[in-house]
Design an enzyme around this catalytic site. Sequence first.
Site, PDB file in Angstrom:
ATOM      1  N   SER A   1       0.545  -3.050   8.644  1.00 23.56           N
ATOM      2  CA  SER A   1      -0.686  -2.422   8.177  1.00 23.56           C
ATOM      3  C   SER A   1      -1.783  -2.555   9.231  1.00 23.56           C
ATOM      4  O   SER A   1      -1.929  -3.595   9.856  1.00 23.56           O
ATOM      5  CB  SER A   1      -1.176  -3.055   6.861  1.00 23.56           C
TER       6      SER A   1
ATOM      7  N   GLU B   1       0.877  -3.213  16.491  1.00 21.07           N
ATOM      8  CA  GLU B   1      -0.351  -3.355  17.295  1.00 21.07           C
ATOM      9  C   GLU B   1      -1.191  -4.509  16.758  1.00 21.07           C
ATOM     10  O   GLU B   1      -0.922  -5.029  15.678  1.00 21.07           O
ATOM     11  CB  GLU B   1      -1.181  -2.060  17.199  1.00 21.07           C
TER      12      GLU B   1
ATOM     13  N   CYS C   1      -4.149  16.425 -20.345  1.00 15.45           N
ATOM     14  CA  CYS C   1      -3.804  15.690 -21.593  1.00 15.45           C
ATOM     15  C   CYS C   1      -3.145  14.350 -21.332  1.00 15.45           C
ATOM     16  O   CYS C   1      -2.671  13.695 -22.253  1.00 15.45           O
ATOM     17  CB  CYS C   1      -2.869  16.574 -22.429  1.00 15.45           C
TER      18      CYS C   1
ATOM     19  N   CYS D   1      -0.374  21.739 -21.817  1.00 15.38           N
ATOM     20  CA  CYS D   1      -1.788  22.183 -21.884  1.00 15.38           C
ATOM     21  C   CYS D   1      -2.216  22.960 -20.647  1.00 15.38           C
ATOM     22  O   CYS D   1      -3.381  23.323 -20.504  1.00 15.38           O
ATOM     23  CB  CYS D   1      -2.692  20.954 -22.064  1.00 15.38           C
TER      24      CYS D   1
ATOM     25  N   HIS E   1      -1.655   1.153  -4.161  1.00 21.60           N
ATOM     26  CA  HIS E   1      -2.054   2.545  -3.937  1.00 21.60           C
ATOM     27  C   HIS E   1      -1.240   3.491  -4.796  1.00 21.60           C
ATOM     28  O   HIS E   1      -1.116   4.679  -4.499  1.00 21.60           O
ATOM     29  CB  HIS E   1      -1.961   2.916  -2.454  1.00 21.60           C
TER      30      HIS E   1
ATOM     31  N   CYS F   1      -0.624  14.551 -16.235  1.00 17.48           N
ATOM     32  CA  CYS F   1      -1.455  15.736 -16.420  1.00 17.48           C
ATOM     33  C   CYS F   1      -2.919  15.317 -16.509  1.00 17.48           C
ATOM     34  O   CYS F   1      -3.277  14.430 -17.296  1.00 17.48           O
ATOM     35  CB  CYS F   1      -1.056  16.457 -17.718  1.00 17.48           C
TER      36      CYS F   1
ATOM     37  N   GLN G   1       0.854  -1.198   0.000  1.00 15.53           N
ATOM     38  CA  GLN G   1       0.000   0.000   0.000  1.00 15.53           C
ATOM     39  C   GLN G   1       0.889   1.247   0.000  1.00 15.53           C
ATOM     40  O   GLN G   1       0.397   2.364  -0.091  1.00 15.53           O
ATOM     41  CB  GLN G   1      -0.903   0.020   1.239  1.00 15.53           C
ATOM     42  N   ASN G   2       2.175   1.045   0.138  1.00 16.62           N
ATOM     43  CA  ASN G   2       3.110   2.164   0.265  1.00 16.62           C
ATOM     44  C   ASN G   2       3.505   2.709  -1.106  1.00 16.62           C
ATOM     45  O   ASN G   2       3.468   1.983  -2.097  1.00 16.62           O
ATOM     46  CB  ASN G   2       4.376   1.728   1.020  1.00 16.62           C
TER      47      ASN G   2
HETATM   48  N1  APR Z   1       6.710  -2.255  12.738  1.00 15.11           N
HETATM   49  C1  APR Z   1       5.527  -2.899  12.552  1.00 15.11           C
HETATM   50  N2  APR Z   1       4.338  -2.265  12.531  1.00 15.11           N
HETATM   51  C2  APR Z   1       4.347  -0.931  12.711  1.00 15.11           C
HETATM   52  C3  APR Z   1       5.534  -0.193  12.913  1.00 15.11           C
HETATM   53  C4  APR Z   1       6.743  -0.913  12.918  1.00 15.11           C
HETATM   54  N3  APR Z   1       7.933  -0.311  13.105  1.00 15.11           N
HETATM   55  N4  APR Z   1       5.197   1.122  13.063  1.00 15.11           N
HETATM   56  C5  APR Z   1       3.851   1.192  12.961  1.00 15.11           C
HETATM   57  N5  APR Z   1       3.340  -0.034  12.747  1.00 15.11           N
HETATM   58  C6  APR Z   1       1.950  -0.418  12.545  1.00 15.11           C
HETATM   59  C7  APR Z   1       0.945   0.455  13.278  1.00 15.11           C
HETATM   60  O1  APR Z   1       0.696  -0.062  14.566  1.00 15.11           O
HETATM   61  C8  APR Z   1      -0.282   0.344  12.365  1.00 15.11           C
HETATM   62  O2  APR Z   1      -1.118  -0.732  12.772  1.00 15.11           O
HETATM   63  O3  APR Z   1       1.681  -0.243  11.174  1.00 15.11           O
HETATM   64  C9  APR Z   1       0.302   0.030  10.982  1.00 15.11           C
HETATM   65  C10 APR Z   1       0.175   1.185  10.013  1.00 15.11           C
HETATM   66  O4  APR Z   1      -1.201   1.403   9.805  1.00 15.11           O
HETATM   67  P1  APR Z   1      -1.668   2.700   8.996  1.00 15.11           P
HETATM   68  O5  APR Z   1      -0.976   3.905   9.522  1.00 15.11           O
HETATM   69  O6  APR Z   1      -3.153   2.656   8.962  1.00 15.11           O
HETATM   70  O7  APR Z   1      -1.069   2.454   7.524  1.00 15.11           O
HETATM   71  P2  APR Z   1      -1.645   1.507   6.397  1.00 15.11           P
HETATM   72  O8  APR Z   1      -2.271   0.279   6.979  1.00 15.11           O
HETATM   73  O9  APR Z   1      -0.565   1.325   5.415  1.00 15.11           O
HETATM   74  O10 APR Z   1      -2.788   2.436   5.744  1.00 15.11           O
HETATM   75  C11 APR Z   1      -3.413   1.967   4.572  1.00 15.11           C
HETATM   76  O11 APR Z   1      -4.480   4.116   4.309  1.00 15.11           O
HETATM   77  O12 APR Z   1      -4.374   6.389   4.401  1.00 15.11           O
HETATM   78  C12 APR Z   1      -4.346   5.316   3.548  1.00 15.11           C
HETATM   79  O13 APR Z   1      -3.314   5.293   1.451  1.00 15.11           O
HETATM   80  C13 APR Z   1      -3.033   5.245   2.819  1.00 15.11           C
HETATM   81  O14 APR Z   1      -1.894   3.263   2.074  1.00 15.11           O
HETATM   82  C14 APR Z   1      -2.471   3.898   3.208  1.00 15.11           C
HETATM   83  C15 APR Z   1      -3.696   3.130   3.669  1.00 15.11           C
END
Ligand code: APR
Length: 254
Positions: A196, A223, A133, A158, A122, A130, A104-105
């Site tokens: 994530s 978490e 165009c 454009c 993502h 653009c 997602q990064n």
């Molecule tokens: N190691 C492991 N997990 C971690 C670390 C780490 N060092 N630091 C943070 N985290 C965990 C957090 O606890 C959280 O649960 O990574 C997760 C990140 O979650 P988000 O901030 O919600 O990111 P993500 O899941 O990638 O968001 C998805 O949301 O806003 C949109 O487009 C954006 O791609 C993104 C999408």
Amino acid sequence: MSQEDKIKQAAEIIKNSTYIVAFTGAGISVESGIPDFRSPGGLWEKYNPNEYATYSTFLTHPVKYWTMHMELREMVIDAQPNSAHNALASLEHKYGKLKSVITQNVDFLHSRAGNTKVLEIHGTTQTSRCLGCDKTFYFTEVEEMLDQGQLPPRCPRCRGLIKPNTILFGEQLPYDVLEQSREEIMAADLLIVIGSSLTVYPAAALPSIAVQIGSGLIIVNKEFTPMDTYANVAIQGMAGIIMPKILAVLDEIL
Ligand code: APR
């Protein structure tokens, strides 16, 4: 179960897997200096996504988005892959087990770590286009326009608005990349989810495909996530610490 036992269990599952796919979020890049979105102090605490990161607000207030972009770009430009990214590169090249990374990064760190099949669901910051165009611009071209004070950057051909090829809220995910991601997970015997919150759909629905088809599921996250109960093993901790520990055990048992 202790974290050490979970790490051993994860290594055992990886040892017995042959087609591994990784699914990553912002958390895997935090140890590279790029904040995630939803942790305390995360990006969405500073930039309200409804004002800065939706497609409709980009069209009406493009300066807001590009101002955020300029404030964040130093972090992304200086960021290096960390040991979690490098562990996934080793799983591909040293162990021959990792076949693709669905991320997602948009920080390009998986590619820079050396993974060769990276599905950016993502989008990417490497190119922009653009909206008038459809001309494509590379990262350096747009950064030059910004450095020359063009805010928002506009197409020299454009005068249309230039938008990065990242997916903003309210935008469709790239269908082909999403389909490839589904196919990869269907082909996998193990999905490893790293960093994530699994709260943003449709991306967050992908790991449940692995559960539905009976593949293995390992989650490494600071978490708890909503998918932890479906995982063979869910390890709470920093990816940059946990992933090398898993590979160290893998080396012992292979
Ligand atoms: N190691 C492991 N997990 C971690 C670390 C780490 N060092 N630091 C943070 N985290 C965990 C957090 O606890 C959280 O649960 O990574 C997760 C990140 O979650 P988000 O901030 O919600 O990111 P993500 O899941 O990638 O968001 C998805 O949301 O806003 C949109 O487009 C954006 O791609 C993104 C999408």
